[in-house]
Design an enzyme around this catalytic site. Sequence first.
Site, PDB file in Angstrom:
ATOM      1  N   ARG A  37      20.070  40.258  43.905  1.00 59.78           N
ATOM      2  CA  ARG A  37      20.524  41.642  43.823  1.00 59.78           C
ATOM      3  C   ARG A  37      19.378  42.595  43.481  1.00 59.78           C
ATOM      4  NH1 ARG A  37      26.105  42.354  41.609  1.00 59.78           N
ATOM      5  NH2 ARG A  37      27.356  40.699  42.472  1.00 59.78           N
ATOM      6  N   TRP A  47      18.948  46.444  36.729  1.00 60.57           N
ATOM      7  CA  TRP A  47      18.176  47.341  37.580  1.00 60.57           C
ATOM      8  C   TRP A  47      18.280  48.715  36.960  1.00 60.57           C
ATOM      9  CZ3 TRP A  47      19.495  51.190  41.511  1.00 60.57           C
ATOM     10  CH2 TRP A  47      18.402  51.535  42.328  1.00 60.57           C
ATOM     11  N   ASN A  51      27.203  46.949  34.403  1.00 62.09           N
ATOM     12  CA  ASN A  51      26.746  47.406  35.717  1.00 62.09           C
ATOM     13  C   ASN A  51      27.318  48.791  35.952  1.00 62.09           C
ATOM     14  OD1 ASN A  51      25.634  44.909  36.093  1.00 62.09           O
ATOM     15  ND2 ASN A  51      27.103  44.229  37.649  1.00 62.09           N
ATOM     16  N   GLU A  68      15.409  51.448  61.859  1.00 59.55           N
ATOM     17  CA  GLU A  68      15.506  50.238  61.046  1.00 59.55           C
ATOM     18  C   GLU A  68      14.133  49.608  60.822  1.00 59.55           C
ATOM     19  OE1 GLU A  68      16.719  46.639  59.131  1.00 59.55           O
ATOM     20  OE2 GLU A  68      17.300  48.752  59.103  1.00 59.55           O
ATOM     21  N   HIS A  81       8.127  67.296  69.911  1.00 56.92           N
ATOM     22  CA  HIS A  81       8.737  68.335  69.083  1.00 56.92           C
ATOM     23  C   HIS A  81       8.238  68.262  67.641  1.00 56.92           C
ATOM     24  CE1 HIS A  81      11.589  69.643  72.175  1.00 56.92           C
ATOM     25  NE2 HIS A  81      11.608  68.365  72.543  1.00 56.92           N
TER      26      HIS A  81
END
Length: 607
Positions: free
Chosen positions: A27, A74, A98, A479, A502
Amino acid sequence: MCGIIGILGKAEVAPLLIDGLKRLEYRGYDSAGIATLHNGHISRIRAEGKLVNLAARLDETPLSGTTGIGHTRWATHGVPNETNAHPHATDRVALVHNGIIENFASLRQELEQKGHDFVTDTDTEVVAVLITDMLQQGMTPQQAVHESLQRLEGAFGLAIIFLGEHDLMIGARRGSPLAVGYGDGEMYLGSDALALAPLTKRISYLEEGDWVEISRDQATVHDRTGEIVEREIKLTEASGALIGKGNHRHFMEKEIFEQPAVVGDTLQVFINPTTRSIHMPVMPFDLADVPKVTMVACGTASYAAHVGKYWLEQVARVPVELDIASEFRYRDPPLPEGGVALFVSQSGETADTLAALRHCKQQGQHIVSVVNVPESSIARESDVVLRTLAGPEIGVASTKAFTTQLTVLACLAVAMARARGTIDAAREAELEAALVEVPARMADVLNHDEAIRRIAHDVAEARDVLYLGRGTAFPMALEGALKLKEISYIHAEGYAAGEMKHGPIALIDESVPVIVLAPVDQWFEKTVSNVQETIARGGKVIFFSEEQGLYKLGSKAHAFIPMPKVDPFVAPLLYAIPVQLLAYHTAVAKGTDVDQPRNLAKSVTVE
């Protein structure tokens, strides 16, 4: 997304907590810790960085006890250091969390005025202090938690233990998943079934707003109001085996090379091998009558949806609206009666995507999800689940989950086209044959791994990189740029090749690699023209195309990787692989943390 595990066990729990946290490393995290109850006392050990640091601390100072909680963090509020690491504790409570407590500042000020002290910079500590304040008022642990939950705003998954309460643990969820595991005289809490897999197969999932009090013999679940409710116990499919890297250096490399197998597995769910016909699960609506499809996702999943938009519009001729989940609800677009809202998520727990799903459900849309975790919140709240069979994906940067998402969306596009009569039987057979061929052609692309590794050493020296593509290759360019940014920390941007004149062409010089994805399709000639303009301005072009592309460019490209000749419909599935390998080898060359890149988490369960 942080990881949670809690155990009311028979044996010493510290080693089991560490083992559970290892299963949650995928994770992403920046600190870790555990807390246990022993002889009436709460003991904690925490460490900044990876789990090896925590394990080393435990070797120096072992923790005893058969009741404990663990966490990989985290950072959201407060820097990632030992002080801010979980579990957070007072003299009466220890907990892991969390999510984000949005009103923590006002709660902290209120509690400080009451004389409570704070020692961290986190939002989580306020929950421990708030519960302690309730206990000091004479409440039971259950009462204290219930009352505290009423005060919290934001998202949370919580596991809580209490001083002197060796046969009690309380969990709660709002916007962040939490599972209860049932053992033989033991009970568990976990942020997902993978953490609990070696301990039990019997799992129940808390629903939004639930909280649970568990002992070694039972679990009592309460809803948001405190009423006792029943939650179904299911047998989980999660494996108890630790997931290894095999002969690969990193999980990401292993997962890239697993793609022919997992795409093949996913195709077998939707394609009958005898008749070669695509079949969908039973749906509570007719694919032929869908007035509009609204697609919502985040990150890599949104690029899978972007490709799916091309497929659904071009092949099935159904109007499609696509948005990233974090903006969708706030734009609040009108949704037609009988419309389908389609959500793409690897984890099935992405907070923004889940919130968008609930918004669409309130608007009367049919809910279809493409997910890799059938027990996830998004799957459970959908009318129809189109499952990807990627298996556990440990690397934070998504690879095999992405291509299996593309596989499912391609099958859906063909099935919808057949239902709507927008393709004839001959074209349907061609598309199905092209899909069946994909795993073998993916294996062919993987044979270019060494050549891509050599190219990556040049890319690793760059400060900026551009990716170009047209049609379905455009989201693949997006991606590819995302992958490079995620794991190598090089600035990269993806553009539709026709947009070069552009603005982006101003960035071109000999120091900027330009990655061009050019399947031989209806846009091929225009893409080659854009590439010629790039080369004329000194751009260092790395060209991914079929042999026809090499013939067109001759020796003008800096590097060329030949791609298999396939039906353009399935080209995105194949072109995903070289951009993944290029990002991977570039990151390895730079020496970054490939599987757990800085600041990123595998599943984002806060908005």
